[in-house]
Design a protein around this motif. Structure first.
Motif, short mmCIF file in Angstrom:
data_model
loop_
_atom_site.label_atom_id
_atom_site.label_comp_id
_atom_site.label_asym_id
_atom_site.label_seq_id
_atom_site.Cartn_x
_atom_site.Cartn_y
_atom_site.Cartn_z
N GLU A 146 43.80 36.85 45.78
CA GLU A 146 42.85 35.47 45.46
C GLU A 146 43.22 34.65 46.72
O GLU A 146 42.09 33.75 46.83
N HIS A 150 39.66 32.78 48.25
CA HIS A 150 39.58 31.27 48.25
C HIS A 150 39.46 30.77 49.61
O HIS A 150 38.50 30.04 49.81
N THR A 165 36.14 32.23 43.72
CA THR A 165 37.47 33.12 43.50
C THR A 165 37.72 33.45 42.31
O THR A 165 38.06 34.81 42.23
#
Length: 205
Positions: A146, A150, A165
């Motif tokens: 993640e 991002h 995301t």
């Protein structure tokens, strides 16, 4: 293709290994393999048999099976990241770097040993978000996969990096789960869907 082969230098040896070092390495390797293939309920006896050590030695190395599971997840993410994320020098394009993850996911999903995401599975199996292993699995995936999504969303000037995301990790989890249970082979599906989301978010280069 074995994903663990993607990061052969994930745990370099330093100095002359001791008996404890050797036992720990064998136990970690066994845990990475068996927790992925058999889930959170794999018995300690099976781990010890695969590693060639006694239960007493196992609990001298790790205070609990949960602690071993967390250590195995930490080891696993090194190989997963080396395989899934773009290698050094891959290129500066955020769109291409994001899509690389989904190309790699499709490739791994075609292998016989693929059983889905190694970090989502324990959370589903435990059904307890407050369990230490669930917390660790979520943290590790958040920090690595993640976090990568991002970072690239921000670099690509996405209109809403946080939302992109969330979209990409939801796609990743859904695609990996369907492939892991044999409901879909993902061929071309994960990449094209990811590209639709990425371009809709304003990341075109």
């Amino acid at each position: 293709m074995n994903i663990d082969e993607a990061a052969p230098d994930a745990a370099p040896e330093t100095g002359e290994p001791t008996v404890e070092d050797s036992q720990r390495e064998r136990l970690l390797n066994a845990a990475v393999d068996l927790f992925y293939s058999h889930g959170v309920d794999v018995p300690a006896s099976a781990l010890c048999k695969r590693a060639g050590i006694s239960k007493k030695s196992m609990y001298q190395l790790y205070e609990s099976k949960d602690a071993l599971f967390v250590a195995a997840l930490e080891r696993r993410i090194l190989a997963d990241s080396a395989f899934l994320l773009p290698p050094p020098g891959f290129g500066p394009s955020p769109r291409a770097r994001l899509l690389h993850v989904f190309h790699q996911l499709e490739a791994f999903a075609r292998t016989p040993e693929y059983m889905g995401c190694a970090f989502l599975a324990p959370q589903v199996q435990l059904m307890d978000p407050a369990h230490p292993t669930s917390i660790a699995a979520a943290r590790i995936k958040r920090e690595h996969l993640e976090g990568f999504f991002h970072t690239e969303a921000v670099r690509g000037n996405a209109t809403d990096p946080d939302f992109l995301t969330r979209q990409l990790i939801t796609l990743y989890d859904g695609a990996s789960t369907r492939a892991g249970i044999g409901a879909d082979n993902l061929e071309g599906l994960a990449v094209t869907t990811a590209d639709t989301l990425i371009q809709a978010a304003g990341v075109t280069a």
